[in-house]
Design a protein around this motif. Structure first.
Motif, mmCIF file in Angstrom:
data_model
loop_
_atom_site.group_PDB
_atom_site.id
_atom_site.type_symbol
_atom_site.label_atom_id
_atom_site.label_comp_id
_atom_site.label_asym_id
_atom_site.label_seq_id
_atom_site.Cartn_x
_atom_site.Cartn_y
_atom_site.Cartn_z
ATOM 1 N N SER A 31 -9.103 75.334 127.337
ATOM 2 C CA SER A 31 -7.731 75.307 127.841
ATOM 3 C C SER A 31 -6.894 76.247 126.989
ATOM 4 C CB SER A 31 -7.174 73.889 127.776
ATOM 5 O OG SER A 31 -7.153 73.437 126.444
ATOM 6 N N THR A 32 -5.779 76.710 127.533
ATOM 7 C CA THR A 32 -4.931 77.635 126.782
ATOM 8 C C THR A 32 -4.054 76.869 125.796
ATOM 9 O OG1 THR A 32 -3.284 77.528 128.533
ATOM 10 C CG2 THR A 32 -4.844 79.328 128.622
ATOM 11 N N SER A 33 -3.709 77.520 124.711
ATOM 12 C CA SER A 33 -2.843 76.895 123.721
ATOM 13 C C SER A 33 -1.400 76.905 124.228
ATOM 14 C CB SER A 33 -2.938 77.643 122.394
ATOM 15 O OG SER A 33 -2.419 78.946 122.524
ATOM 16 N N GLY A 34 -0.566 76.086 123.628
ATOM 17 C CA GLY A 34 0.831 75.980 124.035
ATOM 18 C C GLY A 34 1.595 77.271 123.859
ATOM 19 N N LYS A 35 1.273 78.031 122.806
ATOM 20 C CA LYS A 35 1.952 79.297 122.556
ATOM 21 C C LYS A 35 1.647 80.301 123.671
ATOM 22 C CE LYS A 35 2.192 80.980 118.318
ATOM 23 N NZ LYS A 35 1.785 81.652 117.069
ATOM 24 N N MET A 36 0.416 80.274 124.180
ATOM 25 C CA MET A 36 0.052 81.184 125.272
ATOM 26 C C MET A 36 0.778 80.804 126.563
ATOM 27 S SD MET A 36 -3.991 81.754 124.606
ATOM 28 C CE MET A 36 -4.191 82.969 125.875
ATOM 29 N N ARG A 37 0.914 79.498 126.824
ATOM 30 C CA ARG A 37 1.632 79.058 128.021
ATOM 31 C C ARG A 37 3.112 79.393 127.920
ATOM 32 N NH1 ARG A 37 -0.543 73.338 127.841
ATOM 33 N NH2 ARG A 37 -2.723 73.806 127.995
ATOM 34 N N LYS A 38 3.689 79.170 126.747
ATOM 35 C CA LYS A 38 5.116 79.406 126.532
ATOM 36 C C LYS A 38 5.478 80.879 126.742
ATOM 37 C CE LYS A 38 8.520 79.283 122.866
ATOM 38 N NZ LYS A 38 8.713 79.113 121.439
ATOM 39 N N ASN A 39 4.603 81.786 126.284
ATOM 40 C CA ASN A 39 4.868 83.219 126.380
ATOM 41 C C ASN A 39 4.261 83.868 127.622
ATOM 42 O OD1 ASN A 39 6.363 83.492 123.927
ATOM 43 N ND2 ASN A 39 4.449 83.166 122.838
ATOM 44 N N PHE A 40 3.745 83.052 128.558
ATOM 45 C CA PHE A 40 3.198 83.534 129.821
ATOM 46 C C PHE A 40 2.112 84.593 129.625
ATOM 47 C CE2 PHE A 40 7.595 82.230 130.732
ATOM 48 C CZ PHE A 40 7.321 81.191 131.593
ATOM 49 N N VAL A 41 1.194 84.351 128.701
ATOM 50 C CA VAL A 41 0.084 85.270 128.457
ATOM 51 C C VAL A 41 -0.930 85.115 129.576
ATOM 52 C CG1 VAL A 41 -1.798 85.837 126.886
ATOM 53 C CG2 VAL A 41 0.420 85.220 125.972
ATOM 54 N N ARG A 42 -1.290 86.207 130.209
ATOM 55 C CA ARG A 42 -2.250 86.185 131.310
ATOM 56 C C ARG A 42 -3.646 86.467 130.769
ATOM 57 N NH1 ARG A 42 0.780 83.562 134.520
ATOM 58 N NH2 ARG A 42 2.575 84.668 135.313
ATOM 59 N N VAL A 43 -4.620 85.719 131.246
ATOM 60 C CA VAL A 43 -6.010 85.901 130.844
ATOM 61 C C VAL A 43 -6.826 86.155 132.103
ATOM 62 C CG1 VAL A 43 -7.982 84.845 129.713
ATOM 63 C CG2 VAL A 43 -5.685 84.363 128.881
ATOM 64 N N LEU A 44 -7.613 87.219 132.088
ATOM 65 C CA LEU A 44 -8.424 87.594 133.239
ATOM 66 C C LEU A 44 -9.906 87.414 132.931
ATOM 67 C CD1 LEU A 44 -6.575 90.909 134.131
ATOM 68 C CD2 LEU A 44 -6.254 88.664 135.162
ATOM 69 N N VAL A 45 -10.697 87.331 133.972
ATOM 70 C CA VAL A 45 -12.149 87.230 133.802
ATOM 71 C C VAL A 45 -12.645 88.500 133.114
ATOM 72 C CG1 VAL A 45 -14.340 87.082 135.035
ATOM 73 C CG2 VAL A 45 -12.389 85.744 135.801
ATOM 74 N N GLY A 46 -13.464 88.338 132.083
ATOM 75 C CA GLY A 46 -13.981 89.476 131.320
ATOM 76 C C GLY A 46 -13.217 89.743 130.037
ATOM 77 N N ASP A 47 -12.082 89.088 129.837
ATOM 78 C CA ASP A 47 -11.299 89.294 128.618
ATOM 79 C C ASP A 47 -12.008 88.681 127.410
ATOM 80 O OD1 ASP A 47 -9.298 90.579 129.941
ATOM 81 O OD2 ASP A 47 -7.890 88.900 129.897
ATOM 82 N N PRO A 48 -12.030 89.394 126.278
ATOM 83 C CA PRO A 48 -12.547 88.790 125.041
ATOM 84 C C PRO A 48 -11.485 87.859 124.462
ATOM 85 C CG PRO A 48 -11.899 91.053 124.649
ATOM 86 C CD PRO A 48 -11.703 90.795 126.119
ATOM 87 N N VAL A 49 -11.887 86.684 123.994
ATOM 88 C CA VAL A 49 -10.954 85.705 123.456
ATOM 89 C C VAL A 49 -11.506 85.117 122.164
ATOM 90 C CG1 VAL A 49 -9.946 85.065 125.667
ATOM 91 C CG2 VAL A 49 -11.963 83.881 124.883
ATOM 92 N N LYS A 50 -10.602 84.573 121.357
ATOM 93 C CA LYS A 50 -10.990 83.794 120.178
ATOM 94 C C LYS A 50 -10.828 82.336 120.548
ATOM 95 C CE LYS A 50 -10.385 86.828 116.372
ATOM 96 N NZ LYS A 50 -11.679 87.049 115.866
ATOM 97 N N VAL A 51 -11.835 81.552 120.233
ATOM 98 C CA VAL A 51 -11.858 80.150 120.621
ATOM 99 C C VAL A 51 -11.812 79.291 119.373
ATOM 100 C CG1 VAL A 51 -13.231 78.388 121.773
ATOM 101 C CG2 VAL A 51 -13.195 80.701 122.674
ATOM 102 N N GLY A 52 -10.880 78.330 119.359
ATOM 103 C CA GLY A 52 -10.799 77.369 118.262
ATOM 104 C C GLY A 52 -11.560 76.119 118.648
ATOM 105 N N ARG A 53 -12.609 75.804 117.909
ATOM 106 C CA ARG A 53 -13.434 74.635 118.228
ATOM 107 C C ARG A 53 -13.260 73.591 117.146
ATOM 108 N NH1 ARG A 53 -19.215 75.817 120.221
ATOM 109 N NH2 ARG A 53 -18.853 73.717 120.965
ATOM 110 N N SER A 54 -12.825 72.405 117.557
ATOM 111 C CA SER A 54 -12.639 71.327 116.588
ATOM 112 C C SER A 54 -13.930 70.568 116.351
ATOM 113 C CB SER A 54 -11.547 70.378 117.068
ATOM 114 O OG SER A 54 -11.883 69.868 118.329
ATOM 115 N N CYS A 55 -14.806 70.555 117.351
ATOM 116 C CA CYS A 55 -16.076 69.839 117.242
ATOM 117 C C CYS A 55 -17.204 70.850 117.421
ATOM 118 C CB CYS A 55 -16.155 68.753 118.307
ATOM 119 S SG CYS A 55 -17.718 67.902 118.321
ATOM 120 N N PRO A 56 -18.110 70.977 116.464
ATOM 121 C CA PRO A 56 -19.154 72.001 116.582
ATOM 122 C C PRO A 56 -20.156 71.732 117.700
ATOM 123 C CG PRO A 56 -19.536 70.641 114.659
ATOM 124 C CD PRO A 56 -18.205 70.234 115.228
#
Length: 66
Positions: A31-56
């Motif tokens: 799911s997107t973080s709150g900061k991304m939703r607040k700033n209307f950041v668009r994410v498309l298929v194929g985009d490289p992203v950094k993922v924060g994982r709380s549980c390995p």
């Protein structure tokens, strides 16, 4: 929270995405973080992203903005 790299494979409803991790080739639902939703950041298929994982070993995570 561990940060790993991934690539968006599919867009799902409610600001969720299916992401394939680069290192392990595992596919997880993110799911997107709150900061991304607040700033209307668009994410498309194929985009490289950094993922924060709380549980390995979990199959869900939160995408962060970097």
């Amino acid at each position: 929270m561990a940060q790993v790299d991934g690539i968006v494979k599919e867009s799902l409803p409610n600001a969720k995405f299916r992401v394939e991790l680069v290192a392990t080739k595992a596919v997880i639902v993110c799911s997107t973080s709150g900061k991304m939703r607040k700033n209307f950041v668009r994410v498309l298929v194929g985009d490289p992203v950094k993922v924060g994982r709380s549980c390995p070993f979990g199959s869900s995570c939160r995408r962060s903005m970097d």
